[in-house]
Design a protein around this motif. Structure first.
Motif, PDB file in Angstrom:
ATOM      1  N   GLU A 372       0.840  -1.197   0.000  1.00 46.63           N
ATOM      2  CA  GLU A 372       0.000   0.000   0.000  1.00 46.63           C
ATOM      3  C   GLU A 372       0.871   1.242   0.000  1.00 46.63           C
ATOM      4  N   GLY A 373       0.311   2.346  -0.457  1.00 43.42           N
ATOM      5  CA  GLY A 373       1.008   3.622  -0.396  1.00 43.42           C
ATOM      6  C   GLY A 373       1.707   3.979  -1.683  1.00 43.42           C
ATOM      7  N   ASP A 374       1.835   5.288  -1.904  1.00 41.97           N
ATOM      8  CA  ASP A 374       2.533   5.808  -3.079  1.00 41.97           C
ATOM      9  C   ASP A 374       3.939   6.236  -2.698  1.00 41.97           C
ATOM     10  N   TYR A 375       4.895   5.866  -3.521  1.00 43.56           N
ATOM     11  CA  TYR A 375       6.285   6.252  -3.317  1.00 43.56           C
ATOM     12  C   TYR A 375       6.809   6.846  -4.621  1.00 43.56           C
ATOM     13  N   SER A 376       7.276   8.070  -4.547  1.00 48.15           N
ATOM     14  CA  SER A 376       7.730   8.761  -5.753  1.00 48.15           C
ATOM     15  C   SER A 376       9.099   8.303  -6.217  1.00 48.15           C
ATOM     16  N   LYS A 377       9.887   7.720  -5.312  1.00 49.57           N
ATOM     17  CA  LYS A 377      11.243   7.299  -5.669  1.00 49.57           C
ATOM     18  C   LYS A 377      11.433   5.834  -5.310  1.00 49.57           C
ATOM     19  N   VAL A 378      12.108   5.128  -6.186  1.00 56.16           N
ATOM     20  CA  VAL A 378      12.403   3.719  -5.955  1.00 56.16           C
ATOM     21  C   VAL A 378      13.784   3.408  -6.521  1.00 56.16           C
ATOM     22  N   LYS A 379      14.554   2.593  -5.812  1.00 59.45           N
ATOM     23  CA  LYS A 379      15.885   2.200  -6.248  1.00 59.45           C
ATOM     24  C   LYS A 379      16.173   0.804  -5.724  1.00 59.45           C
ATOM     25  N   ILE A 380      17.157   0.168  -6.323  1.00 61.58           N
ATOM     26  CA  ILE A 380      17.587  -1.142  -5.845  1.00 61.58           C
ATOM     27  C   ILE A 380      19.090  -1.104  -5.648  1.00 61.58           C
ATOM     28  N   GLU A 381      19.508  -1.570  -4.478  1.00 63.16           N
ATOM     29  CA  GLU A 381      20.925  -1.522  -4.142  1.00 63.16           C
ATOM     30  C   GLU A 381      21.249  -2.591  -3.124  1.00 63.16           C
ATOM     31  N   LYS A 382      22.324  -3.349  -3.393  1.00 62.01           N
ATOM     32  CA  LYS A 382      22.794  -4.399  -2.484  1.00 62.01           C
ATOM     33  C   LYS A 382      21.679  -5.377  -2.117  1.00 62.01           C
ATOM     34  N   VAL A 385      15.270  -3.449  -2.342  1.00 58.51           N
ATOM     35  CA  VAL A 385      14.455  -2.454  -3.047  1.00 58.51           C
ATOM     36  C   VAL A 385      14.023  -1.411  -2.030  1.00 58.51           C
ATOM     37  N   LEU A 386      14.406  -0.157  -2.284  1.00 59.94           N
ATOM     38  CA  LEU A 386      14.108   0.932  -1.352  1.00 59.94           C
ATOM     39  C   LEU A 386      13.131   1.891  -2.012  1.00 59.94           C
ATOM     40  N   MET A 387      11.973   2.060  -1.415  1.00 55.54           N
ATOM     41  CA  MET A 387      10.951   2.986  -1.904  1.00 55.54           C
ATOM     42  C   MET A 387      10.747   4.065  -0.843  1.00 55.54           C
ATOM     43  N   TYR A 388      10.691   5.333  -1.267  1.00 52.01           N
ATOM     44  CA  TYR A 388      10.546   6.396  -0.283  1.00 52.01           C
ATOM     45  C   TYR A 388       9.858   7.618  -0.888  1.00 52.01           C
ATOM     46  N   ASP A 389       9.230   8.366  -0.002  1.00 47.80           N
ATOM     47  CA  ASP A 389       8.524   9.588  -0.386  1.00 47.80           C
ATOM     48  C   ASP A 389       8.300  10.400   0.877  1.00 47.80           C
ATOM     49  N   GLY A 390       8.892  11.612   0.948  1.00 51.54           N
ATOM     50  CA  GLY A 390       8.809  12.385   2.185  1.00 51.54           C
ATOM     51  C   GLY A 390       9.517  11.649   3.302  1.00 51.54           C
ATOM     52  N   GLU A 391       8.811  11.422   4.414  1.00 54.66           N
ATOM     53  CA  GLU A 391       9.372  10.668   5.529  1.00 54.66           C
ATOM     54  C   GLU A 391       9.141   9.169   5.387  1.00 54.66           C
TER      55      GLU A 391
END
Length: 439
Positions: A372-382, A385-391
């Protein structure tokens, strides 16, 4: 004489002789004294009392090899029991730490940095590259500055490929090419920069905007022009993305054109060291009708990927040919990738929320998770999968574990996994801070 010896000794019958190899058995044979010479010979007494075991102790009191071996075996058994118990405890602790979902963070350390509000960040080997209007800085995960290059870039865009990085001014004319030790080359273009790619060797390719005749240019690590390729957008389509192989010998370009009101994508591979029969440098590619593929990249010198609105296609070989086309029916919201995986965020159609799918480069689905939830940024590293938006932040591992679902306590500009248990570097408008995930 013989009769006299017979009187002094008595030979026991064979069946009466005990097995002297058994532990706990001793034999005592008494010799008849002179005073008993007139008495008839007595049967020798066989004592079964445990005096000592010559399997355990020798007559001189020293330990035998058997006992030493037994003690060594006992020590070995005890050692392996202890090791097994410790390993089981460590495994239980590891699983407890890694398989649960954390919802909060604790701050370990923090570094205040001025002017980070409009900066761009990227992982550069094990360090962090920061680009802002004031310049380009490389610092380690402890916040220590390794080198700095002063420059004036209004809208920095960063691309990294292992040992090389390129910083461009989006819509501007500046290209800075970096190695691990700092600036290696600089380019000023006559036309505005639209897209950029860099190889591991530092060779850089850019798409320069010029109406219906855009230009593709390539430079070496020192900034010297290697080639320029003019494109006719009317005939071939407009170049929307490009990528370089790690060794810098192969260029992949995605061209999009409109035919009969529908978009088509043509993937073209160039080897500028070889010309084909038509005097061009094309060594592979294919056209995909009714499809837009705006993202292309190389995984290795002989493996590349193109992602579009209908799925993704895998190419293999030095003269690249399509290996597999993985079609996806859902709407693709965003993608992320590294050298191990391609991550795709899909919008659910039959229910609320989104779906995260992770694929390897054989086209095999590794994980599928609804969230659930919207995340404007997503990346994959090591492998994460890291998704984040604001806090807000949500982290999944490549094994499907939902590592974190909560808030970082600050507006996240970027986030990087660190060495250690559940440690991350969080970048915000005030600088960086190292955090650990907690319950």
């Amino acid at each position: 004489m013989k009769d006299e010896k017979k009187k002094r000794f008595h030979i026991a019958k064979k069946k009466d002789i005990p097995d002297l190899t058994k532990p706990g058995v001793a034999l005592e044979i008494r010799k008849k004294g002179k005073k008993d010479s007139d008495m008839p010979p007595k049967e020798p007494e066989i004592k079964n009392d445990t005096v000592f075991s010559w399997d355990i102790k020798a007559s001189d009191g020293k330990k035998t090899n058997t006992e030493k071996k037994r003690k060594i075996q006992n020590k070995t058994i005890r050692k392996w029991v202890i090791v097994s118990v410790c390993a089981a405890a460590a495994l239980a602790a590891y699983l407890t730490i890694t398989l649960q979902t954390y919802t909060d963070v604790s701050v370990i350390s923090q570094e205040q940095e001025a002017g980070t509000g409009r900066s761009s960040y990227a992982r550069f080997d094990e360090n962090i590259l920061r680009c802002s209007r004031d310049g380009v800085v490389l610092f380690d995960t402890d916040g220590k500055e390794l080198w700095k290059e002063d420059c004036q870039i209004q809208n920095p865009v960063v691309e990294v490929n292992k040992e090389s990085a390129v910083v461009t001014d989006s819509g501007g004319n500046s290209i800075l090419i970096f190695g691990k030790k700092g600036l290696k080359g600089e380019v000023q273009t006559e036309l505005p920069i639209e897209r950029v790619a860099v190889s591991e060797k530092g060779i850089t390719a850019v798409i320069l905007k010029e109406g219906n005749t855009p230009s593709i240019q390539c430079y070496d690590a020192a900034g010297n022009l290697l080639l320029e390729y003019k494109v006719s957008a009317v005939e071939q389509g407009y170049p929307v993305d490009l990528a370089l192989s790690p060794d810098g010998t192969t260029l992949l370009v995605s061209y999009v054109s409109i035919k009969d009101g529908n978009p088509d994508t043509e993937l073209v591979y160039y080897d500028f060291g070889n010309k084909d029969e038509d005097g061009k440098y094309r060594v592979g590619g294919k056209t995909y009708e009714d499809t837009v593929m705006p993202s292309v990249y190389f995984v290795s010198d002989e493996k590349s990927v193109a992602v579009g609105d209908g799925g993704f296609v895998l190419y293999n070989g030095t003269k690249p040919k399509e290996k597999e086309y993985v079609k996806i029916s859902k709407e693709i919201k965003s993608i992320c990738y590294d050298k191990e995986y391609l991550g795709i965020i899909l919008k659910n159609t039959d229910k609320a929320g989104y779906e995260l799918k992770l694929f390897d480069y054989d086209g095999k689905e590794v994980i599928s998770k609804d969230f659930e939830g919207d995340y404007s940024k997503v990346k994959i590293e090591k492998g994460q999968v890291l998704m984040y938006d604001g806090e807000k932040c949500s982290i999944y591992t490549d094994s499907g574990v939902h590592r974190f679902d909560g808030k970082m306590g600050t507006n996240i500009k970027d986030i990087f996994p660190l060495k250690g248990i559940n440690k991350y570097l969080v970048v915000d408008a005030n600088g960086t801070k190292t955090v650990r995930l907690t319950k």
